[in-house]
Design a protein around this motif. Structure first.
Motif, PDB file in Angstrom:
ATOM      1  N   GLY A  57       0.766  -1.373  -0.070  1.00 50.67           N
ATOM      2  CA  GLY A  57       0.134  -0.030   0.219  1.00 50.67           C
ATOM      3  C   GLY A  57       0.875   1.374  -0.213  1.00 50.67           C
ATOM      4  N   GLN A  58       2.194   0.996   0.083  1.00 50.09           N
ATOM      5  CA  GLN A  58       2.875   2.422   0.201  1.00 50.09           C
ATOM      6  C   GLN A  58       3.254   2.662  -1.116  1.00 50.09           C
ATOM      7  N   THR A  59       3.547   3.929  -1.504  1.00 53.69           N
ATOM      8  CA  THR A  59       4.256   4.476  -2.569  1.00 53.69           C
ATOM      9  C   THR A  59       5.704   4.687  -2.272  1.00 53.69           C
ATOM     10  N   VAL A  60       6.575   4.308  -3.062  1.00 53.46           N
ATOM     11  CA  VAL A  60       8.056   4.340  -2.984  1.00 53.46           C
ATOM     12  C   VAL A  60       8.517   5.349  -4.098  1.00 53.46           C
ATOM     13  N   ASN A  61       9.231   6.297  -3.524  1.00 54.20           N
ATOM     14  CA  ASN A  61       9.627   7.309  -4.349  1.00 54.20           C
ATOM     15  C   ASN A  61      11.215   6.967  -4.661  1.00 54.20           C
ATOM     16  N   VAL A  62      11.816   7.214  -5.796  1.00 53.60           N
ATOM     17  CA  VAL A  62      13.245   6.965  -6.081  1.00 53.60           C
ATOM     18  C   VAL A  62      13.725   8.150  -6.928  1.00 53.60           C
ATOM     19  N   LYS A  63      14.978   8.192  -6.429  1.00 60.82           N
ATOM     20  CA  LYS A  63      15.569   9.390  -7.140  1.00 60.82           C
ATOM     21  C   LYS A  63      17.076   8.820  -7.395  1.00 60.82           C
ATOM     22  N   ILE A  64      17.649   8.755  -8.629  1.00 60.18           N
ATOM     23  CA  ILE A  64      18.835   8.235  -9.193  1.00 60.18           C
ATOM     24  C   ILE A  64      19.493   9.315 -10.023  1.00 60.18           C
ATOM     25  N   THR A  65      20.791   9.602  -9.385  1.00 62.22           N
ATOM     26  CA  THR A  65      21.633  10.520 -10.082  1.00 62.22           C
ATOM     27  C   THR A  65      22.786   9.749 -10.615  1.00 62.22           C
ATOM     28  N   PHE A  66      23.209  10.104 -12.089  1.00 63.57           N
ATOM     29  CA  PHE A  66      24.111   9.393 -12.750  1.00 63.57           C
ATOM     30  C   PHE A  66      24.702  10.353 -13.850  1.00 63.57           C
ATOM     31  N   THR A  67      25.915  10.020 -14.354  1.00 65.44           N
ATOM     32  CA  THR A  67      26.395  10.619 -15.463  1.00 65.44           C
ATOM     33  C   THR A  67      26.509   9.680 -16.424  1.00 65.44           C
ATOM     34  N   ALA A  68      26.010  10.285 -17.688  1.00 65.72           N
ATOM     35  CA  ALA A  68      25.840   9.390 -18.847  1.00 65.72           C
ATOM     36  C   ALA A  68      27.305   9.253 -19.499  1.00 65.72           C
ATOM     37  N   ASN A  69      27.530   7.742 -19.863  1.00 69.87           N
ATOM     38  CA  ASN A  69      28.696   7.159 -20.554  1.00 69.87           C
ATOM     39  C   ASN A  69      28.569   7.198 -21.918  1.00 69.87           C
ATOM     40  N   ASN A  70      27.266   7.378 -22.505  1.00 65.06           N
ATOM     41  CA  ASN A  70      26.774   7.124 -23.861  1.00 65.06           C
ATOM     42  C   ASN A  70      25.780   8.367 -24.326  1.00 65.06           C
ATOM     43  N   ASP A  71      25.694   8.370 -25.635  1.00 66.56           N
ATOM     44  CA  ASP A  71      24.463   9.496 -26.159  1.00 66.56           C
ATOM     45  C   ASP A  71      23.502   8.238 -26.374  1.00 66.56           C
ATOM     46  N   THR A  72      22.314   8.520 -25.943  1.00 57.67           N
ATOM     47  CA  THR A  72      21.319   7.600 -26.437  1.00 57.67           C
ATOM     48  C   THR A  72      19.967   8.590 -26.557  1.00 57.67           C
ATOM     49  N   PRO A  73      18.949   8.178 -27.641  1.00 59.13           N
ATOM     50  CA  PRO A  73      17.878   8.866 -27.890  1.00 59.13           C
ATOM     51  C   PRO A  73      16.711   8.357 -26.873  1.00 59.13           C
ATOM     52  N   THR A  74      16.792   7.228 -26.007  1.00 60.99           N
ATOM     53  CA  THR A  74      15.832   6.564 -25.360  1.00 60.99           C
ATOM     54  C   THR A  74      16.619   6.102 -24.187  1.00 60.99           C
ATOM     55  N   LEU A  75      15.710   6.294 -23.128  1.00 65.21           N
ATOM     56  CA  LEU A  75      16.254   5.487 -21.866  1.00 65.21           C
ATOM     57  C   LEU A  75      15.049   4.807 -21.191  1.00 65.21           C
ATOM     58  N   LYS A  76      14.977   3.304 -20.777  1.00 65.85           N
ATOM     59  CA  LYS A  76      13.908   2.622 -20.186  1.00 65.85           C
ATOM     60  C   LYS A  76      14.290   2.202 -18.785  1.00 65.85           C
ATOM     61  N   SER A  77      13.460   2.507 -17.837  1.00 65.78           N
ATOM     62  CA  SER A  77      13.609   1.997 -16.632  1.00 65.78           C
ATOM     63  C   SER A  77      12.919   0.662 -16.374  1.00 65.78           C
ATOM     64  N   THR A  78      13.596  -0.404 -15.761  1.00 63.95           N
ATOM     65  CA  THR A  78      13.295  -1.552 -15.698  1.00 63.95           C
ATOM     66  C   THR A  78      13.786  -1.933 -14.060  1.00 63.95           C
ATOM     67  N   VAL A  79      12.721  -2.588 -12.963  1.00 63.86           N
ATOM     68  CA  VAL A  79      13.009  -3.068 -11.958  1.00 63.86           C
ATOM     69  C   VAL A  79      12.833  -4.518 -11.908  1.00 63.86           C
ATOM     70  N   TYR A  80      13.903  -5.153 -11.098  1.00 66.72           N
ATOM     71  CA  TYR A  80      13.794  -6.671 -10.896  1.00 66.72           C
ATOM     72  C   TYR A  80      13.688  -6.966  -9.290  1.00 66.72           C
ATOM     73  N   GLY A  81      13.152  -7.939  -8.985  1.00 71.37           N
ATOM     74  CA  GLY A  81      13.509  -8.545  -7.670  1.00 71.37           C
ATOM     75  C   GLY A  81      14.156  -9.652  -7.898  1.00 71.37           C
ATOM     76  N   ILE A  82      15.307  -9.886  -7.145  1.00 73.37           N
ATOM     77  CA  ILE A  82      16.121 -11.211  -7.420  1.00 73.37           C
ATOM     78  C   ILE A  82      15.460 -12.116  -6.328  1.00 73.37           C
ATOM     79  N   VAL A  83      14.782 -13.215  -6.928  1.00 74.39           N
ATOM     80  CA  VAL A  83      14.152 -14.400  -6.103  1.00 74.39           C
ATOM     81  C   VAL A  83      14.912 -15.680  -6.358  1.00 74.39           C
ATOM     82  N   PHE A  84      15.737 -16.061  -5.380  1.00 70.46           N
ATOM     83  CA  PHE A  84      16.572 -17.388  -5.541  1.00 70.46           C
ATOM     84  C   PHE A  84      17.417 -17.268  -6.858  1.00 70.46           C
TER      85      PHE A  84
END
Length: 153
Positions: A57-84
């Motif tokens: 029921g919680q809403t989690v807020n995330v903020k990621i700061t990074f310096t790009a190592n490549n030019d890219t026209p798109t960026l996709k965010s993906t999250v995984y849980g590592i289970v076993f």
């Protein structure tokens, strides 16, 4: 409410937000996983201690700061849980990291960016401790990939 009262309420809200956000410890993914860059800072809220404990029921807020190592026209965010030791994708409401996240694409090499997003901890998510892997994927490489909690501290 007078101006003094409004300032007091604003100060209390700002103090609460500052306390509830936590700069977390994380571990970069391995270069063999196609990662060319890394996050310089990751903040999660609510997270009052590490490892973070998110409740249904919680809403989690995330903020990621990074310096790009490549030019890219798109960026996709993906999250995984590592289970076993198997990555299980947790769909985000908006995987396009170039919209509604504070970023404007195209991403330019050498520039510093801050990606912001949020997700709901759904009742359907299992109540287990797990390692989370978060990726920001460009058109040809993973600009950012990290896991948390950093279990190798």
């Amino acid at each position: 409410m007078d101006n003094k009262g409004i300032r007091t309420v604003a100060l209390i809200v700002a103090s609460f937000l500052a306390v509830s956000a936590e700069v977390i410890q994380f571990k970069d993914c391995l270069p063999s996983e196609g990662v060319t860059g890394h996050a310089t800072s990751v903040e999660l809220s609510p997270c009052t201690s590490q490892p973070c404990n998110f409740k249904h029921g919680q809403t989690v807020n995330v903020k990621i700061t990074f310096t790009a190592n490549n030019d890219t026209p798109t960026l996709k965010s993906t999250v995984y849980g590592i289970v076993f030791n198997v990555p299980v994708e947790f769909p985000l409401p908006n995987a396009d990291a170039c919209s509604n996240s504070g970023l404007t694409c195209p991403i330019q090499k050498g520039q510093t960016y801050t990606y912001s997003s949020s997700f709901d901890v759904k009742d359907s998510y299992p109540q287990i401790e797990l390692v989370v892997m978060w990726k920001l994927q460009g058109a040809s490489s993973n600009e950012v990939c990290f896991t948390f909690p950093d279990v190798h501290q």
